[in-house]
Design a protein around this motif. Sequence first.
Motif, PDB file in Angstrom:
ATOM      1  N   ALA A   1      -4.506  -2.720   0.838  1.00  0.00           N
ATOM      2  CA  ALA A   1      -4.511  -3.416   2.125  1.00  0.00           C
ATOM      3  C   ALA A   1      -5.906  -3.414   2.753  1.00  0.00           C
ATOM      4  O   ALA A   1      -6.356  -4.424   3.305  1.00  0.00           O
ATOM      5  N   GLU A   2      -6.592  -2.270   2.673  1.00  0.00           N
ATOM      6  CA  GLU A   2      -7.933  -2.194   3.249  1.00  0.00           C
ATOM      7  C   GLU A   2      -8.902  -3.107   2.512  1.00  0.00           C
ATOM      8  O   GLU A   2      -9.719  -3.807   3.144  1.00  0.00           O
ATOM      9  N   GLU A   3      -8.815  -3.113   1.203  1.00  0.00           N
ATOM     10  CA  GLU A   3      -9.710  -3.967   0.419  1.00  0.00           C
ATOM     11  C   GLU A   3      -9.503  -5.434   0.782  1.00  0.00           C
ATOM     12  O   GLU A   3     -10.466  -6.188   0.949  1.00  0.00           O
ATOM     13  N   ALA A   4      -8.238  -5.838   0.938  1.00  0.00           N
ATOM     14  CA  ALA A   4      -7.943  -7.225   1.303  1.00  0.00           C
ATOM     15  C   ALA A   4      -8.450  -7.537   2.706  1.00  0.00           C
ATOM     16  O   ALA A   4      -8.974  -8.631   2.972  1.00  0.00           O
ATOM     17  N   HIS A   5      -8.309  -6.567   3.612  1.00  0.00           N
ATOM     18  CA  HIS A   5      -8.767  -6.781   4.988  1.00  0.00           C
ATOM     19  C   HIS A   5     -10.266  -7.030   5.042  1.00  0.00           C
ATOM     20  O   HIS A   5     -10.721  -8.021   5.633  1.00  0.00           O
ATOM     21  N   PHE A   6     -11.048  -6.145   4.445  1.00  0.00           N
ATOM     22  CA  PHE A   6     -12.499  -6.292   4.530  1.00  0.00           C
ATOM     23  C   PHE A   6     -13.013  -7.473   3.706  1.00  0.00           C
ATOM     24  O   PHE A   6     -14.077  -8.019   4.004  1.00  0.00           O
TER      25      PHE A   6
END
Length: 216
Positions: free
Chosen positions: A169-174
Amino acid sequence: MSSGPNWPPATGGDLDELAARLSSLAPSCGPVRLVGIDGHAGSGKSTLAGRLSALSGGAPVLHLDDVASHDELFDWLPRLTAQVLDPLSEGRESRYEVYDWTSRTASGTHPLPPAPLVLVEGVGAGRRALRPHLAAVLWLELPRRTAWERGQHRDGPELADFWQVWMAAEEAHFRADPTRPHAHWLVRQSPDRRVGFRVFPGPAGHPREKVAPDVP
């Protein structure tokens, strides 16, 4: 917009000077100087926020971990706007719901006064939709994999499954909404524990300072 504070690039500045500079910024959310502290999970954002709060006379800190939830890892903006940004922009105390990650339910509410300086720390604190309300954006300069390894070590094996979900999720967000290119300052943890953090000019340059009143 200037190129940034006049610190030697090899050594950076310290948190005392950064805290003073944050207090000199123009208000960004009503009377509040709202400062976002962003970075990868495990990079040291909470520690940095605590240090800056102490150096700024006890500036309130909003932890985005209290606002996010299992179902809304990054979809918390509508609640943050209604419960925090709108009241602060009107100079009123805000009161936001606090999420309990163990019981997976809201555990109550927490007050947040319209103090001169309020720190917002957490992954996504410098996101695109928040930046118009922020006086400055800080980015914890630690590689993603290093930060994640630290975070997983901190949280222990019982949260291993959650970390798998979180990292994706974090990778997709950034990837969709990067913060670092918009950071006014980059903060790195120093190998010398007596120093703690070093501060460097960020890609976005120096943020807007408050305008001094005319002297008759």
